[in-house]
Motif scaffolding. Structure first.
Motif, PDB file in Angstrom:
ATOM      1  N   GLY A  31      11.100  -0.756  -3.528  1.00  0.00           N
ATOM      2  CA  GLY A  31      10.858  -0.123  -2.242  1.00  0.00           C
ATOM      3  C   GLY A  31       9.413  -0.352  -1.860  1.00  0.00           C
ATOM      4  N   THR A  32       8.627   0.727  -1.867  1.00  0.00           N
ATOM      5  CA  THR A  32       7.207   0.604  -1.590  1.00  0.00           C
ATOM      6  C   THR A  32       6.518  -0.172  -2.710  1.00  0.00           C
ATOM      7  OG1 THR A  32       7.125   2.638  -0.307  1.00  0.00           O
ATOM      8  CG2 THR A  32       5.068   1.900  -1.306  1.00  0.00           C
ATOM      9  N   MET A  33       5.576  -1.028  -2.307  1.00  0.00           N
ATOM     10  CA  MET A  33       4.774  -1.755  -3.300  1.00  0.00           C
ATOM     11  C   MET A  33       3.304  -1.539  -2.991  1.00  0.00           C
ATOM     12  SD  MET A  33       6.929  -5.261  -3.880  1.00  0.00           S
ATOM     13  CE  MET A  33       6.179  -5.559  -5.489  1.00  0.00           C
ATOM     14  N   GLY A  34       2.502  -1.568  -4.024  1.00  0.00           N
ATOM     15  CA  GLY A  34       1.082  -1.301  -3.824  1.00  0.00           C
ATOM     16  C   GLY A  34       0.215  -2.114  -4.746  1.00  0.00           C
ATOM     17  N   TRP A  35      -1.036  -2.206  -4.379  1.00  0.00           N
ATOM     18  CA  TRP A  35      -2.058  -2.806  -5.227  1.00  0.00           C
ATOM     19  C   TRP A  35      -3.048  -1.720  -5.607  1.00  0.00           C
ATOM     20  CZ3 TRP A  35      -1.906  -7.490  -7.378  1.00  0.00           C
ATOM     21  CH2 TRP A  35      -1.062  -8.455  -6.821  1.00  0.00           C
ATOM     22  N   PHE A  36      -3.298  -1.589  -6.882  1.00  0.00           N
ATOM     23  CA  PHE A  36      -4.262  -0.638  -7.415  1.00  0.00           C
ATOM     24  C   PHE A  36      -5.358  -1.420  -8.137  1.00  0.00           C
ATOM     25  CE2 PHE A  36      -2.142   3.553  -7.042  1.00  0.00           C
ATOM     26  CZ  PHE A  36      -0.910   3.123  -6.585  1.00  0.00           C
ATOM     27  N   GLU A  45      -7.375   3.444  -8.582  1.00  0.00           N
ATOM     28  CA  GLU A  45      -7.248   3.820  -7.189  1.00  0.00           C
ATOM     29  C   GLU A  45      -6.322   2.864  -6.447  1.00  0.00           C
ATOM     30  OE1 GLU A  45     -10.686   3.588  -4.676  1.00  0.00           O
ATOM     31  OE2 GLU A  45     -11.173   1.530  -5.271  1.00  0.00           O
ATOM     32  N   CYS A  46      -5.655   3.411  -5.449  1.00  0.00           N
ATOM     33  CA  CYS A  46      -4.793   2.605  -4.604  1.00  0.00           C
ATOM     34  C   CYS A  46      -5.646   1.861  -3.591  1.00  0.00           C
ATOM     35  CB  CYS A  46      -3.755   3.475  -3.908  1.00  0.00           C
ATOM     36  SG  CYS A  46      -2.600   2.542  -2.894  1.00  0.00           S
ATOM     37  N   THR A  77       8.124 -10.721  -3.171  1.00  0.00           N
ATOM     38  CA  THR A  77       6.713 -10.943  -3.466  1.00  0.00           C
ATOM     39  C   THR A  77       5.838 -10.115  -2.524  1.00  0.00           C
ATOM     40  OG1 THR A  77       7.181 -13.192  -4.216  1.00  0.00           O
ATOM     41  CG2 THR A  77       4.901 -12.685  -3.674  1.00  0.00           C
ATOM     42  N   VAL A  78       4.777  -9.549  -3.087  1.00  0.00           N
ATOM     43  CA  VAL A  78       3.773  -8.861  -2.297  1.00  0.00           C
ATOM     44  C   VAL A  78       2.437  -9.558  -2.511  1.00  0.00           C
ATOM     45  CG1 VAL A  78       3.244  -7.162  -4.099  1.00  0.00           C
ATOM     46  CG2 VAL A  78       2.789  -6.614  -1.698  1.00  0.00           C
ATOM     47  N   ALA A  96       2.065  -2.580  -8.281  1.00  0.00           N
ATOM     48  CA  ALA A  96       2.945  -1.471  -8.635  1.00  0.00           C
ATOM     49  C   ALA A  96       4.078  -1.375  -7.623  1.00  0.00           C
ATOM     50  CB  ALA A  96       2.165  -0.163  -8.677  1.00  0.00           C
ATOM     51  N   ALA A  97       5.182  -0.820  -8.067  1.00  0.00           N
ATOM     52  CA  ALA A  97       6.342  -0.671  -7.191  1.00  0.00           C
ATOM     53  C   ALA A  97       7.033   0.658  -7.477  1.00  0.00           C
ATOM     54  CB  ALA A  97       7.324  -1.823  -7.388  1.00  0.00           C
ATOM     55  N   ARG A  98       7.665   1.177  -6.456  1.00  0.00           N
ATOM     56  CA  ARG A  98       8.471   2.378  -6.637  1.00  0.00           C
ATOM     57  C   ARG A  98       9.797   2.171  -5.942  1.00  0.00           C
ATOM     58  NH1 ARG A  98       7.880   6.660  -2.917  1.00  0.00           N
ATOM     59  NH2 ARG A  98       7.944   8.094  -4.695  1.00  0.00           N
ATOM     60  N   SER A  99      10.807   2.894  -6.373  1.00  0.00           N
ATOM     61  CA  SER A  99      12.137   2.694  -5.821  1.00  0.00           C
ATOM     62  C   SER A  99      12.238   3.255  -4.406  1.00  0.00           C
ATOM     63  CB  SER A  99      13.174   3.356  -6.725  1.00  0.00           C
ATOM     64  OG  SER A  99      13.099   2.829  -8.028  1.00  0.00           O
ATOM     65  N   SER A 100      11.511   4.354  -4.138  1.00  0.00           N
ATOM     66  CA  SER A 100      11.585   5.000  -2.835  1.00  0.00           C
ATOM     67  C   SER A 100      10.905   4.159  -1.765  1.00  0.00           C
ATOM     68  CB  SER A 100      10.927   6.375  -2.910  1.00  0.00           C
ATOM     69  OG  SER A 100      10.758   6.927  -1.623  1.00  0.00           O
ATOM     70  N   MET A 101      11.306   4.409  -0.512  1.00  0.00           N
ATOM     71  CA  MET A 101      10.726   3.695   0.624  1.00  0.00           C
ATOM     72  C   MET A 101       9.476   4.384   1.142  1.00  0.00           C
ATOM     73  SD  MET A 101      12.835   1.279   0.685  1.00  0.00           S
ATOM     74  CE  MET A 101      14.515   0.896   0.189  1.00  0.00           C
ATOM     75  N   VAL A 102       9.161   5.571   0.648  1.00  0.00           N
ATOM     76  CA  VAL A 102       8.013   6.320   1.148  1.00  0.00           C
ATOM     77  C   VAL A 102       6.734   5.764   0.529  1.00  0.00           C
ATOM     78  CG1 VAL A 102       6.934   8.588   1.326  1.00  0.00           C
ATOM     79  CG2 VAL A 102       9.428   8.376   1.442  1.00  0.00           C
TER      80      VAL A 102
END
Length: 123
Positions: A31-36, A45-46, A77-78, A96-102
């Protein structure tokens, strides 16, 4: 389960650019993906995060106008395009990734992590 593999880190002079990539694989689509990022002696930190629909994005104030997060869902890919790099951007960068879309910015909200890639910016 989602596996994440980052690439694209390295050594660059101040003012230079790098592009980080993170490929997701596994049974579930992220779902949501991020770079920390995490520098020695500092908390993780995000830096940026992006929802699956590509509409919602977040940037920490220190990188606004310099970094751009994007994703290609067809390739799972992100990316993190980093321009105008500064010595204070030096850190290990994690996908990082999470299953939720939030979109969340706390690392505790993310379920899956890559191994990290070092970014070093020399002055």
């Amino acid at each position: 389960q989602v596996q994440l593999v980052e690439s694209g880190g390295g050594l660059v002079q101040a003012g230079g650019s790098l592009r980080l990539s993170c490929v997701a694989s596994g049974r579930d689509a992220p779902g949501t993906m991020g770079w920390f990022r995490q520098a020695p002696g500092k908390e993780r930190e995000c830096v940026a995060a992006i929802g699956r629909s590509d509409v919602t994005t977040y940037y920490v104030d220190s990188v606004k106008g310099r970094f751009t997060i994007s994703r290609d869902n067809a390739k799972n890919t992100v990316y993190l395009q980093m321009n105008g790099l500064k010595p204070e951007d030096t850190a290990v960068y994690y996908c990082a990734a999470r299953s939720s879309m939030v979109v969340f910015t706390s690392p505790t909200r993310y379920d899956y992590w890559g191994q990290g890639t070092q970014v070093t910016v020399s002055s």
